[in-house]
Design a protein around this motif. Sequence first.
Motif, PDB file in Angstrom:
ATOM      1  N   LEU A 310       0.829  -1.196   0.000  1.00  0.00           N
ATOM      2  CA  LEU A 310       0.000   0.000   0.000  1.00  0.00           C
ATOM      3  C   LEU A 310       0.863   1.245   0.000  1.00  0.00           C
ATOM      4  O   LEU A 310       2.047   1.219   0.340  1.00  0.00           O
ATOM      5  CB  LEU A 310      -0.933   0.034   1.211  1.00  0.00           C
ATOM      6  CG  LEU A 310      -0.348   0.430   2.564  1.00  0.00           C
ATOM      7  CD1 LEU A 310      -1.432   1.025   3.451  1.00  0.00           C
ATOM      8  CD2 LEU A 310       0.294  -0.752   3.254  1.00  0.00           C
ATOM      9  N   THR A 311       0.237   2.348  -0.399  1.00  0.00           N
ATOM     10  CA  THR A 311       0.880   3.656  -0.323  1.00  0.00           C
ATOM     11  C   THR A 311      -0.185   4.706  -0.070  1.00  0.00           C
ATOM     12  O   THR A 311      -1.376   4.477  -0.313  1.00  0.00           O
ATOM     13  CB  THR A 311       1.658   3.970  -1.618  1.00  0.00           C
ATOM     14  OG1 THR A 311       2.539   5.072  -1.395  1.00  0.00           O
ATOM     15  CG2 THR A 311       0.730   4.316  -2.772  1.00  0.00           C
ATOM     16  N   VAL A 312       0.245   5.855   0.426  1.00  0.00           N
ATOM     17  CA  VAL A 312      -0.613   7.029   0.540  1.00  0.00           C
ATOM     18  C   VAL A 312      -0.200   7.992  -0.560  1.00  0.00           C
ATOM     19  O   VAL A 312       0.993   8.257  -0.748  1.00  0.00           O
ATOM     20  CB  VAL A 312      -0.484   7.699   1.919  1.00  0.00           C
ATOM     21  CG1 VAL A 312      -1.294   8.995   1.970  1.00  0.00           C
ATOM     22  CG2 VAL A 312      -0.942   6.743   3.021  1.00  0.00           C
ATOM     23  N   VAL A 313      -1.180   8.508  -1.303  1.00  0.00           N
ATOM     24  CA  VAL A 313      -0.881   9.435  -2.392  1.00  0.00           C
ATOM     25  C   VAL A 313      -0.542  10.798  -1.799  1.00  0.00           C
ATOM     26  O   VAL A 313      -1.374  11.423  -1.138  1.00  0.00           O
ATOM     27  CB  VAL A 313      -2.061   9.554  -3.375  1.00  0.00           C
ATOM     28  CG1 VAL A 313      -1.712  10.514  -4.515  1.00  0.00           C
ATOM     29  CG2 VAL A 313      -2.442   8.184  -3.931  1.00  0.00           C
ATOM     30  N   TRP A 321      -6.756  12.499  -5.880  1.00  0.00           N
ATOM     31  CA  TRP A 321      -6.481  11.340  -5.026  1.00  0.00           C
ATOM     32  C   TRP A 321      -5.578  11.671  -3.848  1.00  0.00           C
ATOM     33  O   TRP A 321      -5.276  10.795  -3.036  1.00  0.00           O
ATOM     34  CB  TRP A 321      -5.798  10.239  -5.836  1.00  0.00           C
ATOM     35  CG  TRP A 321      -6.616   9.667  -6.947  1.00  0.00           C
ATOM     36  CD1 TRP A 321      -7.929   9.925  -7.237  1.00  0.00           C
ATOM     37  CD2 TRP A 321      -6.169   8.720  -7.924  1.00  0.00           C
ATOM     38  NE1 TRP A 321      -8.328   9.201  -8.329  1.00  0.00           N
ATOM     39  CE2 TRP A 321      -7.264   8.452  -8.783  1.00  0.00           C
ATOM     40  CE3 TRP A 321      -4.956   8.081  -8.162  1.00  0.00           C
ATOM     41  CZ2 TRP A 321      -7.170   7.560  -9.849  1.00  0.00           C
ATOM     42  CZ3 TRP A 321      -4.865   7.200  -9.228  1.00  0.00           C
ATOM     43  CH2 TRP A 321      -5.965   6.943 -10.056  1.00  0.00           C
ATOM     44  N   LYS A 322      -5.139  12.890  -3.722  1.00  0.00           N
ATOM     45  CA  LYS A 322      -4.167  13.228  -2.696  1.00  0.00           C
ATOM     46  C   LYS A 322      -4.725  12.899  -1.309  1.00  0.00           C
ATOM     47  O   LYS A 322      -5.839  13.271  -0.955  1.00  0.00           O
ATOM     48  CB  LYS A 322      -3.784  14.706  -2.780  1.00  0.00           C
ATOM     49  CG  LYS A 322      -2.515  15.039  -2.033  1.00  0.00           C
ATOM     50  CD  LYS A 322      -1.992  16.420  -2.400  1.00  0.00           C
ATOM     51  CE  LYS A 322      -0.666  16.687  -1.720  1.00  0.00           C
ATOM     52  NZ  LYS A 322      -0.125  18.027  -2.079  1.00  0.00           N
ATOM     53  N   GLY A 323      -3.929  12.174  -0.524  1.00  0.00           N
ATOM     54  CA  GLY A 323      -4.348  11.737   0.802  1.00  0.00           C
ATOM     55  C   GLY A 323      -5.061  10.402   0.818  1.00  0.00           C
ATOM     56  O   GLY A 323      -5.299   9.837   1.889  1.00  0.00           O
ATOM     57  N   ASN A 324      -5.430   9.885  -0.360  1.00  0.00           N
ATOM     58  CA  ASN A 324      -6.074   8.571  -0.435  1.00  0.00           C
ATOM     59  C   ASN A 324      -5.050   7.459  -0.222  1.00  0.00           C
ATOM     60  O   ASN A 324      -3.860   7.645  -0.455  1.00  0.00           O
ATOM     61  CB  ASN A 324      -6.746   8.366  -1.793  1.00  0.00           C
ATOM     62  CG  ASN A 324      -7.921   9.289  -2.052  1.00  0.00           C
ATOM     63  OD1 ASN A 324      -8.440   9.306  -3.152  1.00  0.00           O
ATOM     64  ND2 ASN A 324      -8.337  10.079  -1.069  1.00  0.00           N
ATOM     65  N   ALA A 336      -7.188  -0.972  -4.849  1.00  0.00           N
ATOM     66  CA  ALA A 336      -8.296  -0.350  -4.128  1.00  0.00           C
ATOM     67  C   ALA A 336      -7.897   1.065  -3.728  1.00  0.00           C
ATOM     68  O   ALA A 336      -6.881   1.259  -3.062  1.00  0.00           O
ATOM     69  CB  ALA A 336      -8.656  -1.165  -2.898  1.00  0.00           C
ATOM     70  N   ARG A 337      -8.688   2.047  -4.174  1.00  0.00           N
ATOM     71  CA  ARG A 337      -8.480   3.432  -3.725  1.00  0.00           C
ATOM     72  C   ARG A 337      -9.416   3.662  -2.552  1.00  0.00           C
ATOM     73  O   ARG A 337     -10.640   3.655  -2.698  1.00  0.00           O
ATOM     74  CB  ARG A 337      -8.762   4.425  -4.843  1.00  0.00           C
ATOM     75  CG  ARG A 337      -8.534   5.889  -4.411  1.00  0.00           C
ATOM     76  CD  ARG A 337      -8.597   6.845  -5.593  1.00  0.00           C
ATOM     77  NE  ARG A 337      -9.928   7.022  -6.112  1.00  0.00           N
ATOM     78  CZ  ARG A 337     -10.796   7.950  -5.700  1.00  0.00           C
ATOM     79  NH1 ARG A 337     -10.463   8.781  -4.717  1.00  0.00           N
ATOM     80  NH2 ARG A 337     -11.997   8.055  -6.258  1.00  0.00           N
ATOM     81  N   VAL A 338      -8.834   3.854  -1.369  1.00  0.00           N
ATOM     82  CA  VAL A 338      -9.595   3.977  -0.132  1.00  0.00           C
ATOM     83  C   VAL A 338      -9.604   5.446   0.289  1.00  0.00           C
ATOM     84  O   VAL A 338      -8.550   6.060   0.477  1.00  0.00           O
ATOM     85  CB  VAL A 338      -8.985   3.103   0.978  1.00  0.00           C
ATOM     86  CG1 VAL A 338      -9.743   3.272   2.285  1.00  0.00           C
ATOM     87  CG2 VAL A 338      -8.975   1.633   0.546  1.00  0.00           C
ATOM     88  N   VAL A 339     -10.791   5.994   0.416  1.00  0.00           N
ATOM     89  CA  VAL A 339     -10.971   7.394   0.804  1.00  0.00           C
ATOM     90  C   VAL A 339     -11.435   7.436   2.255  1.00  0.00           C
ATOM     91  O   VAL A 339     -12.465   6.848   2.601  1.00  0.00           O
ATOM     92  CB  VAL A 339     -12.006   8.096  -0.100  1.00  0.00           C
ATOM     93  CG1 VAL A 339     -12.106   9.584   0.258  1.00  0.00           C
ATOM     94  CG2 VAL A 339     -11.648   7.922  -1.573  1.00  0.00           C
ATOM     95  N   LEU A 340     -10.665   8.103   3.093  1.00  0.00           N
ATOM     96  CA  LEU A 340     -10.989   8.213   4.514  1.00  0.00           C
ATOM     97  C   LEU A 340     -11.235   9.674   4.894  1.00  0.00           C
ATOM     98  O   LEU A 340     -10.679  10.588   4.290  1.00  0.00           O
ATOM     99  CB  LEU A 340      -9.842   7.672   5.374  1.00  0.00           C
ATOM    100  CG  LEU A 340      -9.401   6.225   5.161  1.00  0.00           C
ATOM    101  CD1 LEU A 340      -8.185   5.921   6.031  1.00  0.00           C
ATOM    102  CD2 LEU A 340     -10.522   5.239   5.451  1.00  0.00           C
TER     103      LEU A 340
END
Length: 386
Positions: A310-313, A321-324, A336-340
Amino acid sequence: MSSNKHYLPVALLAGAVSLWASCTPKETATEAVSDSAVLETERMSISVDTLHSDFESPWGMTWLSDGRMLVTERKGEILIFKDDKFTGEKVQGLPAVHVVNQAGLLDVAAHPKHAENGWIYIAYAKNFEDSTGATTIMRFKLDGNTAVEQEDLITAGPSWKGGRHFGSRIVFDNEGHLYFSNGDKGDTPMNAQTLSNAHGKVHRINDDGSIPADNPFVDSTDAVKSIWSYGNRNPQGLYFDKANNILWETEHGPKGGDELNIIEKGKNYGWPVITYGINYNGTILAEFTEKAGMEQPIHYWVPSIATCGLTVVTSDKYPNWKGNILVGALAKQHIARVVLKDNKLVAEEKLLPGIGRVRQVAESPDGYLYAITEGTGLLVKILPAN
């Protein structure tokens, strides 16, 4: 080697994901948690540039201070890339590895001060004379393409027959501590709850292999001193968010119950006492999904997607996507692009479905996203279409 660029709108590649609600494995209720409005606002058109298509079980990648990129293959090789092209060269003189099932040469990471000290770190299954293996962290330097000044820093024992659940990822924090993951080895899940062995844990060491004085169990008589967290089944993803000082982890559940966690000092993440998964034969594995003193995941997947790297953009090149968080999916073969928001799930999107078993996704020093896949054997670069 091949290089094929094609442009695909992510809106056509991805779809919102329905996720299981927080329930025991005995229940079947589901809850759609993806916010379609958020996904629609944040969609981007991208191009996918295939840089290499001939890998055999690639596992980890890192960039050196001179711009070269290293990619590991589990069989025990490291391929060298320059300017997004395979140079045809491989690192020479690496140690023999215990190559069984999931065990072998795993992650690779350049020291944060590689330009000054030249150190490169690998996680590998060290081979022992009794045909057992153990996750080991080694560092070396490159003299040309040859690995020199090799030092085994720590071995996460005891050594184990077979090749299940070896982990392993390597990341560094802002103070230069090295974290690495080690799976529970599969056959004995309660390893993860036992502090006297190194299995089913995330570990923290100094960059020379010594143990930091503020590790949580350094004063516990029978505990492995490198343990940072425990109760982790098979963590194959680690990422240290340096801007927010957060250690992110993904780990495989059994049948269901893959997890995205924030790993914190000395905490117990529950495996196998609590889980959102079940046994592979469909029977109940754990009676509860929550227990006092054990951490809940930030997000989990039922059914499993087989979470990996995994990585954080952080790059401005992907403003939507920044921070995803991007998570590689092995079984479901997508990213999987996970948005929190406030560390709670807002939305999730499937990127590049069908691309292959995504073993790792990473952001390069110049801000571009890369992924490596098993099965299809690809190294791809993900570019904004414009």
